[in-house]
Design a protein around this motif. Sequence first.
Motif, short mmCIF file in Angstrom:
data_model
loop_
_atom_site.label_atom_id
_atom_site.label_comp_id
_atom_site.label_asym_id
_atom_site.label_seq_id
_atom_site.Cartn_x
_atom_site.Cartn_y
_atom_site.Cartn_z
N THR A 97 0.88 -1.16 0.01
CA THR A 97 0.19 0.03 0.05
C THR A 97 0.84 1.25 0.02
N LYS A 148 -1.17 6.79 3.53
CA LYS A 148 -2.51 6.92 3.86
C LYS A 148 -3.17 7.97 3.39
N LEU A 191 -5.18 3.53 3.63
CA LEU A 191 -4.69 2.32 4.51
C LEU A 191 -3.32 2.86 4.88
N GLU A 210 0.48 2.77 5.30
CA GLU A 210 1.57 2.71 4.20
C GLU A 210 2.44 1.32 4.48
N LEU A 245 -1.64 -5.98 0.44
CA LEU A 245 -3.15 -6.16 -0.18
C LEU A 245 -3.15 -7.16 -1.38
N ARG A 255 -6.56 -7.63 3.37
CA ARG A 255 -5.15 -6.90 4.05
C ARG A 255 -4.30 -7.91 4.79
N PHE A 277 -0.90 0.42 -7.84
CA PHE A 277 -1.40 1.67 -7.51
C PHE A 277 -0.81 2.96 -8.63
N LEU A 333 -6.15 2.82 -6.85
CA LEU A 333 -5.79 1.04 -7.03
C LEU A 333 -6.51 0.81 -7.99
#
Length: 301
Positions: A104, A107, A112, A114, A118, A129, A161, A167
């Motif tokens: 990820t 944030k 979420l 960092e 995922l 997660r 990302f 995403l």
Amino acid sequence: MKIAPDGEVTPFASGFRSPAGMGFDDNGRLWVTDNQGDWIGTSPLYHVSEGDFAGHPASLHWKKGWQKPHSEIEASDLLPLRKPAAALFPHGELANSPTKPVKTIAKSLFGLPEGEMLLGDMNKNHLIRYLPDEIDGTLQGTLIPFVGGNALGIGNYTMDFSSDGALWVGKVHMNWAGGEGLLKITKKKAPFLIESVTLHKDGFQITANEPIEALPDAVSITHHTYHYHAKYGSEKVDVTNVVPAKLTLDKSRKQLFITLDSLAENSLYTIDLGEMVSVNGKPLMGTVLRYNLNKRARDSQ
């Protein structure tokens, strides 16, 4: 295998059955998902280091000095070699065929924490997660359902990302599962969720990103294992109900500590937090936590 820029190929790790995805975290650690089947009781997530053996014996035929025929291999031959999975996906509940892990981002861009991992799945219409917990050098941790539903659908095979924090989810269609298309998910505001689950000598410390309104009315906990055998998959083995000795909230109301009378190594713990809400009335996203306990913690809270 590890392939150098000049084309040199070096064996790196072995023991996989049908790995469906791999990715690196912020620390440069390699993570690989595999699929349930022979020798794989339920689909795992592995932290892979050079020289690891993940448990499936097919690759041992290339191991120097290995001479035992595949049909004669028993679990006792493999247990001393096998590295346990960092996480387990209960088959038919959380995932059937987990796919590529992706780390990820900030944030502020997606909501979420960092540096989490995922993951998607071929059969289940939610993302998952992974929250790692390192105990004396052993990586284990918790899987928690994330966004999902009919709008997401199934076949979520690969993710990445973009620079704007979105995403992108790429789907794959197989003859037994999957979907088609490309989805864009944006989520700049964090929902009420669990940020970490850490193991202590006397239980679990569960940390939320917002203050918790009140202690849960009822926390349901079980733990179980799986067979390690040549047969295809495994049912849950030794399912045990656990009654918490005590539930406590810290002063910030963000940390819930679940005290247990004992902890079982090499067990998958399922912790159902029920209808937990924040002080602002937000429902918790992902109320069922699945912690793969390979090694007990030495120190108390």
